[in-house]
Design a protein around this motif. Structure first.
Motif, PDB file in Angstrom:
ATOM      1  N   ASN A 169      16.692  14.311   8.949  1.00 23.84           N
ATOM      2  CA  ASN A 169      17.645  14.569  10.028  1.00 23.84           C
ATOM      3  C   ASN A 169      17.270  15.959  10.514  1.00 23.84           C
ATOM      4  O   ASN A 169      16.866  16.802   9.720  1.00 23.84           O
ATOM      5  CB  ASN A 169      19.088  14.540   9.443  1.00 23.84           C
ATOM      6  N   GLY A 170      17.336  16.190  11.804  1.00 17.55           N
ATOM      7  CA  GLY A 170      16.949  17.506  12.301  1.00 17.55           C
ATOM      8  C   GLY A 170      16.655  17.432  13.782  1.00 17.55           C
ATOM      9  O   GLY A 170      16.803  16.362  14.404  1.00 17.55           O
ATOM     10  N   ILE A 171      16.195  18.541  14.336  1.00 15.12           N
ATOM     11  CA  ILE A 171      15.939  18.553  15.774  1.00 15.12           C
ATOM     12  C   ILE A 171      14.620  19.267  16.105  1.00 15.12           C
ATOM     13  O   ILE A 171      14.364  20.377  15.633  1.00 15.12           O
ATOM     14  CB  ILE A 171      17.126  19.172  16.535  1.00 15.12           C
ATOM     15  N   GLY A 172      13.783  18.569  16.884  1.00 20.98           N
ATOM     16  CA  GLY A 172      12.500  19.140  17.303  1.00 20.98           C
ATOM     17  C   GLY A 172      12.703  20.034  18.517  1.00 20.98           C
ATOM     18  O   GLY A 172      13.370  19.633  19.471  1.00 20.98           O
ATOM     19  N   TRP A 173      12.117  21.217  18.484  1.00 19.58           N
ATOM     20  CA  TRP A 173      12.318  22.184  19.561  1.00 19.58           C
ATOM     21  C   TRP A 173      11.064  23.050  19.713  1.00 19.58           C
ATOM     22  O   TRP A 173      10.415  23.367  18.717  1.00 19.58           O
ATOM     23  CB  TRP A 173      13.522  23.085  19.217  1.00 19.58           C
ATOM     24  N   ASP A 174      10.780  23.440  20.934  1.00 21.02           N
ATOM     25  CA  ASP A 174       9.644  24.328  21.193  1.00 21.02           C
ATOM     26  C   ASP A 174      10.117  25.771  20.933  1.00 21.02           C
ATOM     27  O   ASP A 174      10.337  26.535  21.864  1.00 21.02           O
ATOM     28  CB  ASP A 174       9.182  24.125  22.645  1.00 21.02           C
ATOM     29  N   ASP A 175      10.259  26.119  19.670  1.00 23.32           N
ATOM     30  CA  ASP A 175      10.803  27.432  19.281  1.00 23.32           C
ATOM     31  C   ASP A 175       9.931  28.575  19.796  1.00 23.32           C
ATOM     32  O   ASP A 175       8.703  28.468  19.769  1.00 23.32           O
ATOM     33  CB  ASP A 175      10.855  27.556  17.744  1.00 23.32           C
ATOM     34  N   GLN A 176      10.556  29.642  20.179  1.00 21.82           N
ATOM     35  CA  GLN A 176       9.804  30.820  20.624  1.00 21.82           C
ATOM     36  C   GLN A 176       9.909  31.930  19.592  1.00 21.82           C
ATOM     37  O   GLN A 176      11.015  32.344  19.238  1.00 21.82           O
ATOM     38  CB  GLN A 176      10.337  31.317  21.976  1.00 21.82           C
ATOM     39  N   LYS A 177       8.760  32.393  19.132  1.00 20.32           N
ATOM     40  CA  LYS A 177       8.772  33.475  18.142  1.00 20.32           C
ATOM     41  C   LYS A 177       8.766  34.826  18.860  1.00 20.32           C
ATOM     42  O   LYS A 177       7.968  35.052  19.770  1.00 20.32           O
ATOM     43  CB  LYS A 177       7.541  33.352  17.233  1.00 20.32           C
ATOM     44  N   GLU A 178       9.677  35.720  18.435  1.00 19.79           N
ATOM     45  CA  GLU A 178       9.751  37.064  19.019  1.00 19.79           C
ATOM     46  C   GLU A 178       8.627  37.928  18.429  1.00 19.79           C
ATOM     47  O   GLU A 178       8.047  37.580  17.405  1.00 19.79           O
ATOM     48  CB  GLU A 178      11.108  37.722  18.687  1.00 19.79           C
ATOM     49  N   ALA A 179       8.416  39.080  19.047  1.00 17.73           N
ATOM     50  CA  ALA A 179       7.343  39.971  18.596  1.00 17.73           C
ATOM     51  C   ALA A 179       7.531  40.398  17.143  1.00 17.73           C
ATOM     52  O   ALA A 179       6.553  40.595  16.408  1.00 17.73           O
ATOM     53  CB  ALA A 179       7.288  41.192  19.502  1.00 17.73           C
ATOM     54  N   ASP A 180       8.772  40.495  16.689  1.00 20.08           N
ATOM     55  CA  ASP A 180       9.009  40.916  15.302  1.00 20.08           C
ATOM     56  C   ASP A 180       8.973  39.734  14.326  1.00 20.08           C
ATOM     57  O   ASP A 180       9.329  39.876  13.152  1.00 20.08           O
ATOM     58  CB  ASP A 180      10.351  41.664  15.200  1.00 20.08           C
ATOM     59  N   GLY A 181       8.591  38.562  14.802  1.00 19.14           N
ATOM     60  CA  GLY A 181       8.461  37.403  13.916  1.00 19.14           C
ATOM     61  C   GLY A 181       9.734  36.568  13.824  1.00 19.14           C
ATOM     62  O   GLY A 181       9.725  35.474  13.253  1.00 19.14           O
ATOM     63  N   SER A 182      10.832  37.033  14.408  1.00 19.07           N
ATOM     64  CA  SER A 182      12.087  36.274  14.299  1.00 19.07           C
ATOM     65  C   SER A 182      12.094  35.114  15.301  1.00 19.07           C
ATOM     66  O   SER A 182      11.380  35.136  16.308  1.00 19.07           O
ATOM     67  CB  SER A 182      13.286  37.198  14.544  1.00 19.07           C
ATOM     68  N   VAL A 183      12.900  34.102  14.990  1.00 12.90           N
ATOM     69  CA  VAL A 183      13.080  32.965  15.899  1.00 12.90           C
ATOM     70  C   VAL A 183      14.582  32.710  15.974  1.00 12.90           C
ATOM     71  O   VAL A 183      15.230  32.471  14.949  1.00 12.90           O
ATOM     72  CB  VAL A 183      12.358  31.693  15.374  1.00 12.90           C
ATOM     73  N   HIS A 184      15.132  32.777  17.180  1.00  8.56           N
ATOM     74  CA  HIS A 184      16.579  32.607  17.327  1.00  8.56           C
ATOM     75  C   HIS A 184      16.890  31.156  17.696  1.00  8.56           C
ATOM     76  O   HIS A 184      17.008  30.801  18.858  1.00  8.56           O
ATOM     77  CB  HIS A 184      17.112  33.602  18.362  1.00  8.56           C
TER      78      HIS A 184
END
Ligand code: BGP
Length: 494
Positions: free
Chosen positions: A392-407
């Protein structure tokens, strides 16, 4: 409301999408190694070769585009082509780091699949590949360090390629014996390390793609029906072997299941939904329920499908039905006979009509906050066996920030609603649910499209659709959120 104290919280992966190391440690090729990358709009393809003439080409996988192998050709790896499974997100070299991340989130279980061709490189070998066995020993030892209980799928969308080329895949009954040998080898080897197994991932995907589900190069209804039967018998023999080796071992079924809604109250729509449900539940009626349902036998009769069976088959199916039923569920599907002017929606296999009450992601998959409660009730009331949500979950085109975080607040919101739905099924309806493993807990290759950008994980992996990237891992916001959910036994979803 709360989840049972022993509830198995965790995440799920599959070797063909995660493990990589495709030629390392004596591993043989399997069917997923000849699948190209695709996208939301371009289907993945199988590459083939004519060993005599050297001619090469592509064919579809049977859903989205037809599968046709020209005379004399076999599935093969072509030079210069990109195959996402070959490195995937490289669990093969990152397992210690990845399992440590899972441990940090507080995982109590980790669903992974074993690569059949890593243990039996040709599928029909007389002896297993020791290096492959040792790799999984190391993986399970790592899990043990963090108190993580493995849940192992024996065949997740892959069949050793040699079994496809030499025997035509699962339509050949001899595969039952090869699988039984593989299952027994693994059950014995990992006794004391692994208690929970699943036989075939989403066995009902045989309904659409015989290549992914059963290593078939013939996608005819006859071949797929026979392949499903052979897998049912193989599953029953695996249950039998596991119980004989150690009565504590548990072998479950794995079904792709989602609630289906009728778009209108026209009785024709209800019949459409009922027939669609039969297409999925047939597989659990046999493997978990222990019997071929009458509706399926009638369908075979109508379509002129004749199963080749042996006298003991049906007794085996009944006596050694699955110990529990696990399933994947990402949302729901909506169907109608009044399709004119209506927009379609996506999904790997079961498409449908766009439901105006639900949101969809960029791949068109409808997310549905009620899907788990509905699915759990249907399956529990039909079989009265323990259930386990293994995807169960959701596929998304996540964007990684310059500091490595993903919101990834959209992922947290999706999971919050889904966990609430599961909570209702346990606490309002009394469903016996063993655990929950969120799909693709560390980013991996999409099965449907072969992309990297369709990400599901709590952990981001630096890799793109063409195989570029450092493979470095970084934690998304959902990582910290899920850790809190597990630590609070599902009571803190904030
Ligand atoms: C299921 C498969 C998984 C997984 C998941 C998500 O059907 O069992 O292997 O990939 O779907 O699908 P996708 O990767 O196409 O987004």
């Amino acid at each position: 409301m709360a989840f049972p104290k022993n509830f198995l919280w965790g995440g799920a992966t599959a070797a063909n999408q995660y493990e990589g190391g495709y030629l390392e440690g004596g591993k043989g090729l399997n069917t997923s190694d000849v699948l190209t990358a695709g996208s939301h709009t371009v289907p993945r393809r199988i590459t083939w070769k004519n060993p005599k003439t050297g001619e090469t080409g592509y064919t579809g996988m049977g859903f989205g585009s037809p599968m046709e192998f020209p005379e004399g050709t076999v599935p093969a790896i072509l030079e210069g082509e990109y195959y996402p499974s070959h490195t995937a997100t490289d669990f093969y070299h990152h397992y210690a780091e990845d399992i440590a991340l899972m441990g940090e989130m507080g995982f109590r279980t980790f669903r992974m699949s074993m690569n059949w061709a890593r243990i039996f490189p040709n599928g029909d070998d007389a002896a297993p590949n020791e290096e492959g066995l040792a790799f999984y020993d190391a993986v399970f030892d790592e899990c043990k360090k963090y108190g993580i209980e493995p849940l192992v799928t024996l065949s997740h969308y892959e069949t050793p390629l040699n079994l496809t080329i030499r025997y035509g895949g699962w339509k050949d009954r001899r595969l039952i014996g090869f699988f039984e040998t593989y299952a027994k080898t693994v059950f014995r080897r990992y006794e004391g390390k692994v208690k929970y197994y699943l036989t075939f991932n989403e066995i009902n995907c045989m309904e659409w793609t015989g290549f992914m589900a059963g290593g078939l190069t013939d996608n005819s209804p006859q071949a797929r029906a026979q392949a499903a039967h052979n897998q049912f018998v193989a599953s029953a023999l695996a249950v039998k072997a596991a119980h004989e080796i150690n009565p504590e071992l548990r072998v479950g079924q794995m079904l792709a299941y989602q609630p289906t809604y009728a778009m209108t109250c026209d009785p024709a729509d209800q019949l459409l939904v009922m027939e669609g449900e039969q297409g999925a539940l047939f597989y659990s009626d046999v493997q978990t329920g222990g019997h071929y349902p009458a509706y399926r036998l009638k369908k075979y009769e109508r379509e002129g499908i004749v199963l080749q069976t042996e006298p003991d088959d049906f007794e085996l199916l009944e006596k050694y039905s699955a110990d529990f039923l696990s399933f994947s569920c990402y949302g729901s599907s909506t169907q109608t006979t009044h399709t004119e002017g209506l927009e379609d929606t996506g999904g790997n296999f079961v498409m449908g009509i766009k439901n105006p009450y639900l949101k969809t992601n960029a791949w068109g998959w409808a997310t549905d906050p009620a899907c788990l409660r509905l699915a759990l009730n249907t399956l529990y009331n039909r079989y009265h066996k323990p259930l386990w949500i293994v995807e169960n979950g959701i596929g998304w085109d996540d964007q990684k920030e310059a500091d490595g975080s993903v919101h990834d607040s959209y992922r947290i919101e999706y999971l919050r609603q889904n966990i609430k739905s599961m909570d209702d099924a346990i606490n309002l309806d009394g469903v016996d649910l063993m655990g929950y493993t969120m799909w693709g807990c560390i980013d991996l290759v999409s099965a449907g499209t072969g992309e990297m950008k369709k990400r599901y994980g709590f952990v981001y992996v630096d890799r793109d659709d063409r195989g570029n990237g450092t493979l470095a891992r970084s934690k998304k916001d959902s990582f910290y959120w899920y850790k809190k959910v597990i630590a609070s036994d599902g009571t803190d979803l904030s």
